[in-house]
Design a protein around this motif. Sequence first.
Motif, PDB file in Angstrom:
ATOM      1  N   ALA A   1      -2.790  -6.957  -2.708  1.00  0.00           N
ATOM      2  CA  ALA A   1      -1.848  -6.925  -3.544  1.00  0.00           C
ATOM      3  C   ALA A   1      -0.950  -8.192  -3.415  1.00  0.00           C
ATOM      4  CB  ALA A   1      -0.861  -5.812  -3.054  1.00  0.00           C
TER       5      ALA A   1
ATOM      6  N   ASP B   1       3.339  -3.375  -5.469  1.00  0.00           N
ATOM      7  CA  ASP B   1       1.983  -3.274  -5.565  1.00  0.00           C
ATOM      8  C   ASP B   1       1.552  -3.038  -4.056  1.00  0.00           C
ATOM      9  OD1 ASP B   1       2.110  -2.982  -8.141  1.00  0.00           O
ATOM     10  OD2 ASP B   1       1.391  -5.292  -8.353  1.00  0.00           O
TER      11      ASP B   1
ATOM     12  N   SER C   1       2.670   0.302  -2.656  1.00  0.00           N
ATOM     13  CA  SER C   1       1.910   1.507  -3.396  1.00  0.00           C
ATOM     14  C   SER C   1       0.402   1.680  -2.519  1.00  0.00           C
ATOM     15  CB  SER C   1       1.655   1.408  -4.792  1.00  0.00           C
ATOM     16  OG  SER C   1       2.909   1.240  -5.441  1.00  0.00           O
TER      17      SER C   1
ATOM     18  N   ILE D   1      -4.663  -4.101  -6.361  1.00  0.00           N
ATOM     19  CA  ILE D   1      -3.662  -3.348  -6.850  1.00  0.00           C
ATOM     20  C   ILE D   1      -2.468  -4.138  -7.370  1.00  0.00           C
ATOM     21  CG2 ILE D   1      -2.052  -1.687  -5.880  1.00  0.00           C
ATOM     22  CD1 ILE D   1      -5.008  -1.222  -5.088  1.00  0.00           C
ATOM     23  N   GLY D   2      -2.478  -3.870  -8.771  1.00  0.00           N
ATOM     24  CA  GLY D   2      -1.591  -4.659  -9.811  1.00  0.00           C
ATOM     25  C   GLY D   2      -2.245  -5.787 -10.187  1.00  0.00           C
TER      26      GLY D   2
ATOM     27  N   VAL E   1      -4.498  -1.355 -11.911  1.00  0.00           N
ATOM     28  CA  VAL E   1      -3.647  -2.014 -12.620  1.00  0.00           C
ATOM     29  C   VAL E   1      -2.864  -1.358 -13.632  1.00  0.00           C
ATOM     30  CG1 VAL E   1      -2.919  -4.100 -13.867  1.00  0.00           C
ATOM     31  CG2 VAL E   1      -4.899  -4.238 -12.223  1.00  0.00           C
TER      32      VAL E   1
ATOM     33  N   ARG F   1       4.930  -1.454 -12.296  1.00  0.00           N
ATOM     34  CA  ARG F   1       4.653  -1.020 -10.773  1.00  0.00           C
ATOM     35  C   ARG F   1       4.702   0.518 -10.775  1.00  0.00           C
ATOM     36  NH1 ARG F   1      10.130  -3.787  -8.740  1.00  0.00           N
ATOM     37  NH2 ARG F   1       9.030  -5.316 -10.130  1.00  0.00           N
TER      38      ARG F   1
ATOM     39  N   THR G   1       1.169   1.701 -11.886  1.00  0.00           N
ATOM     40  CA  THR G   1       0.190   1.164 -10.832  1.00  0.00           C
ATOM     41  C   THR G   1       0.242   2.085  -9.507  1.00  0.00           C
ATOM     42  OG1 THR G   1       0.357  -1.224 -11.473  1.00  0.00           O
ATOM     43  CG2 THR G   1      -0.338  -0.703  -9.178  1.00  0.00           C
ATOM     44  N   ALA G   2       1.516   2.443  -8.999  1.00  0.00           N
ATOM     45  CA  ALA G   2       1.450   3.201  -8.062  1.00  0.00           C
ATOM     46  C   ALA G   2       0.715   4.672  -8.287  1.00  0.00           C
ATOM     47  CB  ALA G   2       2.965   3.413  -7.392  1.00  0.00           C
TER      48      ALA G   2
ATOM     49  N   VAL H   1      -2.804   4.346  -8.000  1.00  0.00           N
ATOM     50  CA  VAL H   1      -3.360   4.131  -6.595  1.00  0.00           C
ATOM     51  C   VAL H   1      -3.365   5.640  -6.049  1.00  0.00           C
ATOM     52  CG1 VAL H   1      -2.720   3.620  -4.331  1.00  0.00           C
ATOM     53  CG2 VAL H   1      -2.572   1.749  -6.083  1.00  0.00           C
TER      54      VAL H   1
END
Length: 184
Positions: free
Chosen positions: A24, A31, A34, A73-74, A88, A92, A95-96, A99
């Motif tokens: 991240a 990110d 997360s 991540i991101g 991605v 945000r 993205t969370a 995940v």
Amino acid sequence: GADRYATTLAIANALGNPSTVFEASGVSYPDALSAGPAAIANHGAVLLTAGGTQAAATSAYLSAHSGDARFAIGGWADGADGQATALVGADRYATAAMVASKFFTKPSKTGVATGQNFADSMVAVPSLGRHNAPLLLVPTDGALPSSVAAYLQAHADTITSATTFGGVNAVSDRVLKQVQQATP
């Protein structure tokens, strides 16, 4: 470590060189936060990129651990490591939620914290990871992002509790009510 990148490597090495790496951006916090519970739940480590490029320390670690499972991540991390599996979202919050969808398929708990500041999310990560629960980022006020609502609704049959980290100045009563409505 000498900087944030070297510190993440020291942590990864202290963990016994985990075989799952979550990359991240080290220049923006959402990110990485997360990724934190997923890294804990999967006995992995979070390593930082220098925005959209690979930090030298992270690159050296990844070269030495070429067999590790890698997740970017991101968007910035994805740009830094084209060999990692990218998670991605459009922002945000998405993205969370991505995940969470990838690593928490049957959560009994979840945590929500503002995606507009890092302090509440940062202290939430260890607890959530220990309880095998994702961190969902939400705005301080306004509408619950559709990606977050969709994750909560998709797992309403398994989620028995949602913990909000931060007070009403971090997550408003309006946002909290929407989280509660999504997880009846």
